[in-house]
Write a protein that holds these residues in place. Structure first.
Motif, short mmCIF file in Angstrom:
data_model
loop_
_atom_site.label_atom_id
_atom_site.label_comp_id
_atom_site.label_asym_id
_atom_site.label_seq_id
_atom_site.Cartn_x
_atom_site.Cartn_y
_atom_site.Cartn_z
N ALA A 98 0.60 -1.54 0.10
CA ALA A 98 -0.10 0.29 -0.01
C ALA A 98 1.06 1.30 0.03
O ALA A 98 0.71 2.29 -0.90
CB ALA A 98 -0.89 0.14 0.95
N LYS A 132 -1.50 4.11 -1.41
CA LYS A 132 -2.57 3.80 -1.18
C LYS A 132 -2.99 3.76 0.28
O LYS A 132 -1.88 3.29 1.25
CB LYS A 132 -3.06 2.45 -1.76
N GLN A 162 -5.82 -0.91 -0.38
CA GLN A 162 -5.14 -2.19 -0.82
C GLN A 162 -5.86 -3.43 -0.50
O GLN A 162 -6.09 -4.28 -1.47
CB GLN A 162 -3.66 -2.10 -0.20
#
Length: 54
Positions: free
Chosen positions: A29, A34, A39
């Motif tokens: 991630a 993210k 994720q």
């Protein structure tokens, strides 16, 4: 589980995940810029999409 209070059609939950798996998901991630929840959602979507294929 509780529904999100901001009306974004998501559910907030608590899960237990093996530490090694958590670190891998979190690391990916971060690399992909993210949130961990994004994720995990992507991983789950991919899993269920594959499961539905004949």
């Amino acid at each position: 589980m509780t529904a999100s209070e901001d009306g974004d059609n998501t559910t907030r939950t608590t899960i237990k995940v093996d530490d090694k798996i958590w670190r891998r998901v979190r690391s990916r991630a971060i690399r992909e810029d993210k949130r961990v929840s994004e994720q995990l959602e992507e991983i789950l979507r991919d899993y269920f999409d594959e499961e539905e294929k004949p």
